[in-house]
Every structure is written in C-alpha cells, then in structure tokens.
Design a protein around this motif. Structure first.
Motif, short mmCIF file in Angstrom:
data_model
loop_
_atom_site.label_atom_id
_atom_site.label_comp_id
_atom_site.label_asym_id
_atom_site.label_seq_id
_atom_site.Cartn_x
_atom_site.Cartn_y
_atom_site.Cartn_z
N VAL A 39 3.86 15.22 -12.76
CA VAL A 39 3.09 15.85 -13.83
C VAL A 39 2.71 17.28 -13.45
CG1 VAL A 39 0.87 15.72 -15.05
CG2 VAL A 39 2.22 13.66 -14.72
N ALA A 40 2.39 17.51 -12.18
CA ALA A 40 1.93 18.82 -11.74
C ALA A 40 3.06 19.78 -11.40
CB ALA A 40 1.02 18.66 -10.52
N ALA A 41 4.29 19.32 -11.38
CA ALA A 41 5.42 20.17 -11.01
C ALA A 41 5.64 21.24 -12.08
CB ALA A 41 6.68 19.34 -10.85
N PRO A 42 6.03 22.45 -11.67
CA PRO A 42 6.29 23.49 -12.67
C PRO A 42 7.53 23.13 -13.49
CG PRO A 42 6.87 24.24 -10.47
CD PRO A 42 6.22 22.91 -10.31
N LEU A 52 0.83 -1.21 0.00
CA LEU A 52 0.00 0.00 0.00
C LEU A 52 0.86 1.26 0.00
CD1 LEU A 52 -2.86 1.19 0.18
CD2 LEU A 52 -2.61 1.14 2.66
N ALA A 53 1.93 1.26 0.78
CA ALA A 53 2.83 2.41 0.81
C ALA A 53 3.52 2.61 -0.54
CB ALA A 53 3.87 2.24 1.92
N LEU A 54 3.92 1.52 -1.18
CA LEU A 54 4.55 1.61 -2.48
C LEU A 54 3.58 2.15 -3.53
CD1 LEU A 54 7.01 1.01 -4.27
CD2 LEU A 54 6.08 -1.27 -4.61
N ALA A 55 2.35 1.65 -3.53
CA ALA A 55 1.35 2.12 -4.49
C ALA A 55 1.03 3.60 -4.26
CB ALA A 55 0.09 1.27 -4.39
N THR A 56 0.91 3.99 -3.00
CA THR A 56 0.64 5.40 -2.69
C THR A 56 1.80 6.28 -3.13
OG1 THR A 56 -0.68 4.72 -0.79
CG2 THR A 56 0.08 7.00 -0.84
N GLY A 57 3.01 5.85 -2.87
CA GLY A 57 4.18 6.63 -3.28
C GLY A 57 4.28 6.77 -4.80
N LEU A 58 4.00 5.70 -5.51
CA LEU A 58 4.05 5.77 -6.97
C LEU A 58 2.96 6.69 -7.51
CD1 LEU A 58 4.81 2.07 -7.93
CD2 LEU A 58 6.32 4.04 -8.15
N ALA A 59 1.76 6.61 -6.94
CA ALA A 59 0.66 7.45 -7.41
C ALA A 59 0.93 8.92 -7.11
CB ALA A 59 -0.65 7.01 -6.75
N VAL A 60 1.34 9.23 -5.89
CA VAL A 60 1.60 10.61 -5.52
C VAL A 60 2.82 11.15 -6.26
CG1 VAL A 60 2.25 12.10 -3.60
CG2 VAL A 60 0.45 10.42 -3.30
N GLY A 61 3.83 10.32 -6.43
CA GLY A 61 5.01 10.75 -7.17
C GLY A 61 4.70 11.01 -8.63
N GLY A 62 3.86 10.18 -9.22
CA GLY A 62 3.48 10.40 -10.62
C GLY A 62 2.67 11.66 -10.79
N VAL A 63 1.72 11.90 -9.88
CA VAL A 63 0.90 13.11 -9.95
C VAL A 63 1.78 14.32 -9.68
CG1 VAL A 63 -0.97 14.36 -8.81
CG2 VAL A 63 -1.24 11.96 -9.38
N GLY A 64 2.69 14.20 -8.74
CA GLY A 64 3.57 15.33 -8.43
C GLY A 64 4.50 15.66 -9.58
#
Length: 91
Positions: free
Chosen positions: A63-66, A49-61
């Motif tokens: 894409v959303a990073a300036p 669960l921690a790995l999946a959350t990290g991958l999801a948040v890292g991927g969104v971050g």
C-alpha cells in the motif's frame, strides 16, 4: 514407537525376570516424547508468527509503495532528456 517398546521388553526379558527398570525406561521415553511434542508446537507457532508478520508487512509495504509512472510518462517534463529529441529538430 512399538519397535522401541519391543526392544525394551526384549532387553528386559534377556536381563532377567525383574521388571524394576522397565518403569523408569517407560517414563523417560514419555518425557522425551513430551519434549518433542513441545518443540514441534513451538516450531509451528514460530512459523505462524513469521507468516503473519510477513503478510502484515507485505500488505503495508504494497500500500505504501510508490506508484510506477503511467503509460503517458513520455510526455513529462523530463522528456527533453531523451536522445531521440534531437532527431526531430532542424539543427
């Protein structure tokens, strides 16, 4: 685990010929092993669960990073703030 069983049988043989307490010891050991297996499964689930959350948040971050400015950033409006702008002037 075989060593534990050997120890239990040795202790049982030393105590006497009655194996009455042996069954209780075996079932208590079975319950301990079940508990350890459940704990390891819960740990594995938490890591997944921690790995999946990290991958999801890292991927969104990511894409959303300036976006960083490109190589041509020296020709932007803020270029007059450089200390090198005074070198070319005739003052």
């Amino acid at each position: 685990m075989t060593h534990d069983l050997d120890d239990i049988l040795t202790a049982s043989a030393a105590a006497g010929p009655s194996p009455d307490g042996l069954e209780a010891l075996v079932w208590s050991r079975v319950e301990v092993l079940r508990g350890e297996r459940l704990a390891s499964q819960l740990r594995l689930g938490a890591v997944a669960l921690a790995l999946a959350t990290g991958l999801a948040v890292g991927g969104v971050g990511a894409v959303a990073a300036p976006r960083p400015p490109g190589d041509m950033a020296i020709f932007t409006v803020g270029a007059d703030l450089s200390p090198l702008t005074g070198l070319g002037s005739s003052r």
